[in-house]
Design a protein around this motif. Structure first.
Motif, PDB file in Angstrom:
ATOM      1  N   LYS A   1      -0.419 -16.465  18.171  1.00  0.00           N
ATOM      2  CA  LYS A   1      -1.247 -15.645  16.985  1.00  0.00           C
ATOM      3  C   LYS A   1      -0.814 -15.526  16.555  1.00  0.00           C
ATOM      4  N   TYR A   2       0.796 -14.396  16.582  1.00  0.00           N
ATOM      5  CA  TYR A   2       1.590 -13.902  15.370  1.00  0.00           C
ATOM      6  C   TYR A   2       3.228 -14.762  14.879  1.00  0.00           C
ATOM      7  N   MET A   3       3.095 -15.302  15.290  1.00  0.00           N
ATOM      8  CA  MET A   3       4.457 -15.747  14.684  1.00  0.00           C
ATOM      9  C   MET A   3       4.520 -16.448  13.409  1.00  0.00           C
ATOM     10  N   PHE A   4       6.248 -16.010  13.177  1.00  0.00           N
ATOM     11  CA  PHE A   4       6.152 -15.933  11.911  1.00  0.00           C
ATOM     12  C   PHE A   4       7.079 -17.023  12.162  1.00  0.00           C
ATOM     13  N   LYS A   5       6.436 -17.999  10.007  1.00  0.00           N
ATOM     14  CA  LYS A   5       6.884 -19.175   9.912  1.00  0.00           C
ATOM     15  C   LYS A   5       7.772 -19.026   8.834  1.00  0.00           C
ATOM     16  N   GLY A   6       9.229 -19.125   8.823  1.00  0.00           N
ATOM     17  CA  GLY A   6      10.171 -18.909   7.598  1.00  0.00           C
ATOM     18  C   GLY A   6      11.704 -18.585   8.066  1.00  0.00           C
ATOM     19  N   LYS A   7      11.979 -17.962   7.419  1.00  0.00           N
ATOM     20  CA  LYS A   7      13.153 -17.280   7.779  1.00  0.00           C
ATOM     21  C   LYS A   7      13.388 -15.581   7.612  1.00  0.00           C
ATOM     22  N   ILE A   8      13.636 -15.234   8.401  1.00  0.00           N
ATOM     23  CA  ILE A   8      14.121 -14.014   8.560  1.00  0.00           C
ATOM     24  C   ILE A   8      15.391 -13.580   8.514  1.00  0.00           C
ATOM     25  N   ASP A   9      16.094 -11.700   7.504  1.00  0.00           N
ATOM     26  CA  ASP A   9      17.565 -11.476   7.714  1.00  0.00           C
ATOM     27  C   ASP A   9      17.465 -10.505   7.386  1.00  0.00           C
ATOM     28  N   GLU A  10      18.153  -9.634   7.337  1.00  0.00           N
ATOM     29  CA  GLU A  10      18.538  -8.470   7.972  1.00  0.00           C
ATOM     30  C   GLU A  10      17.489  -7.503   7.505  1.00  0.00           C
ATOM     31  N   VAL A  11      16.668  -7.239   9.322  1.00  0.00           N
ATOM     32  CA  VAL A  11      15.748  -6.072   9.860  1.00  0.00           C
ATOM     33  C   VAL A  11      16.794  -4.934  10.620  1.00  0.00           C
ATOM     34  N   ARG A  12      16.546  -3.716   9.127  1.00  0.00           N
ATOM     35  CA  ARG A  12      17.101  -2.503  10.096  1.00  0.00           C
ATOM     36  C   ARG A  12      15.852  -1.777  10.239  1.00  0.00           C
ATOM     37  N   ILE A  13      15.476  -0.506  10.700  1.00  0.00           N
ATOM     38  CA  ILE A  13      14.944   0.541  11.294  1.00  0.00           C
ATOM     39  C   ILE A  13      16.003   1.497  10.563  1.00  0.00           C
ATOM     40  N   TYR A  14      15.162   2.521  10.397  1.00  0.00           N
ATOM     41  CA  TYR A  14      15.134   4.502   9.809  1.00  0.00           C
ATOM     42  C   TYR A  14      15.295   5.039  11.117  1.00  0.00           C
ATOM     43  N   SER A  15      15.469   6.591  11.396  1.00  0.00           N
ATOM     44  CA  SER A  15      14.207   7.254  11.524  1.00  0.00           C
ATOM     45  C   SER A  15      13.851   8.729  10.668  1.00  0.00           C
ATOM     46  N   GLU A  16      13.597   7.831   9.072  1.00  0.00           N
ATOM     47  CA  GLU A  16      13.590   8.654   8.436  1.00  0.00           C
ATOM     48  C   GLU A  16      12.761   7.952   6.818  1.00  0.00           C
ATOM     49  N   ALA A  17      11.922   8.259   6.320  1.00  0.00           N
ATOM     50  CA  ALA A  17      11.423   7.882   4.985  1.00  0.00           C
ATOM     51  C   ALA A  17      12.155   7.990   4.316  1.00  0.00           C
ATOM     52  N   LEU A  18      13.310   6.212   3.879  1.00  0.00           N
ATOM     53  CA  LEU A  18      14.346   6.054   2.687  1.00  0.00           C
ATOM     54  C   LEU A  18      13.511   6.455   1.396  1.00  0.00           C
ATOM     55  N   SER A  19      14.388   6.731   0.140  1.00  0.00           N
ATOM     56  CA  SER A  19      13.715   6.892  -0.968  1.00  0.00           C
ATOM     57  C   SER A  19      13.554   5.771  -1.300  1.00  0.00           C
ATOM     58  N   GLN A  20      12.997   6.353  -2.954  1.00  0.00           N
ATOM     59  CA  GLN A  20      12.422   5.202  -3.494  1.00  0.00           C
ATOM     60  C   GLN A  20      13.665   4.285  -4.207  1.00  0.00           C
ATOM     61  N   GLN A  21      14.826   5.632  -4.487  1.00  0.00           N
ATOM     62  CA  GLN A  21      16.371   5.467  -5.086  1.00  0.00           C
ATOM     63  C   GLN A  21      17.058   4.862  -4.119  1.00  0.00           C
ATOM     64  N   GLN A  22      17.357   4.732  -2.228  1.00  0.00           N
ATOM     65  CA  GLN A  22      17.657   3.854  -1.572  1.00  0.00           C
ATOM     66  C   GLN A  22      17.052   2.790  -1.189  1.00  0.00           C
ATOM     67  N   VAL A  23      15.559   2.322  -1.126  1.00  0.00           N
ATOM     68  CA  VAL A  23      15.319   1.521  -1.057  1.00  0.00           C
ATOM     69  C   VAL A  23      15.532   0.207  -1.932  1.00  0.00           C
ATOM     70  N   TRP A  24      15.558   0.966  -3.461  1.00  0.00           N
ATOM     71  CA  TRP A  24      16.170   0.164  -4.240  1.00  0.00           C
ATOM     72  C   TRP A  24      18.055  -0.720  -4.452  1.00  0.00           C
TER      73      TRP A  24
END
Length: 241
Positions: free
Chosen positions: A202-225
């Motif tokens: 019931k949670y399956m994704f339909k489409g494409k997924i690319d470049e999944v990343r995980i960090y142990s801190e909250a990136l800043s808005q500048q870093q997200v940009w």
């Protein structure tokens, strides 16, 4: 398959700080014998269903294509219990999940989920804190068959934020202890809610997924940009082997 990431860490995008935990490029060169390599850490994932590898990705890269029925990547009983977090991915939604309105991009049930909810036309960043669910939504209208979107959720222990294409869309206060994920596997393309290492239909994704990343801190808005702009120009020339 070697894990030479020295060039990646010095690339001028500056989005691989010390808090970088895991990165899954979704490139076919990072897949071997049904296993997707974590190019930053040791959290490799097993491919399930009939995932299409080598699909066209964002910025000229490659992506995984999920059918919304039984495709998912199971990483293992890992990547839970964060006190701070960033989770990000490029997504191209092409339809609805076969069994519900939730198209889960990546998540560890009870801890965090990044998904698209097609009945409300919004991206969802969910945290499991103190035994409850804390939801933050980015309502931007239907994204089905409208192209690629870069989605990022961050949590610094007190504030929860969601970004779409490098821009902050919403934030709210969110504090507490992240939920216990013992026995539940971190999944891309679904959720393991039964603690059996399998993605639930019931949670399956339909489409494409690319470049999944995980960090142990909250990136800043500048870093997200910066992360968003790096993805738009994915072929920057260093080896991902």
């Amino acid at each position: 398959m070697t894990r030479d990431i020295s060039q990646a860490s010095t690339h001028p995008d500056k989005v691989r700080p010390a808090s970088a935990v895991s990165r899954w490029s979704m490139d076919s060169s990072d897949v071997s014998s049904g296993t997707l390599q974590d190019s930053w850490g040791s959290n490799d994932g097993s491919l399930n269903g009939g995932i299409t590898t080598g699909a066209s990705g964002v910025g000229g890269s490659e992506a995984f294509s999920f059918d919304g029925s039984d495709d998912y990547v199971a990483v293992g009983d890992v990547l839970g219990g964060f006190t701070r977090l960033t989770v990000s991915s490029w997504v191209k939604v092409t339809g609805s999940s076969s069994n519900s309105s939730y198209n889960v991009v990546v998540g560890n049930s009870g801890a965090y989920v990044l998904s698209y909810q097609d009945d409300t036309d919004d991206f969802l960043f969910r945290l499991g804190l103190d035994g409850g669910k804390v939801d933050l939504r980015a309502g931007i209208g239907s994204v089905i068959n409208t192209g690629w979107y870069h989605i990022t959720g961050t949590w610094d222990g007190s504030k929860q934020r969601i970004y779409v294409n490098g821009s902050k869309v919403s934030e709210q206060s969110a504090s507490g202890t992240m939920g216990d994920t013992s026995g539940k596997h971190m999944i891309m393309g679904s959720l393991d809610t039964n603690a059996d290492g399998q993605g639930q239909s019931k949670y399956m994704f339909k489409g494409k997924i690319d470049e999944v990343r995980i960090y142990s801190e909250a990136l800043s808005q500048q870093q997200v940009w910066k992360l968003y702009n790096v993805g738009r120009n994915a072929n920057w020339g260093f080896s991902r082997s």
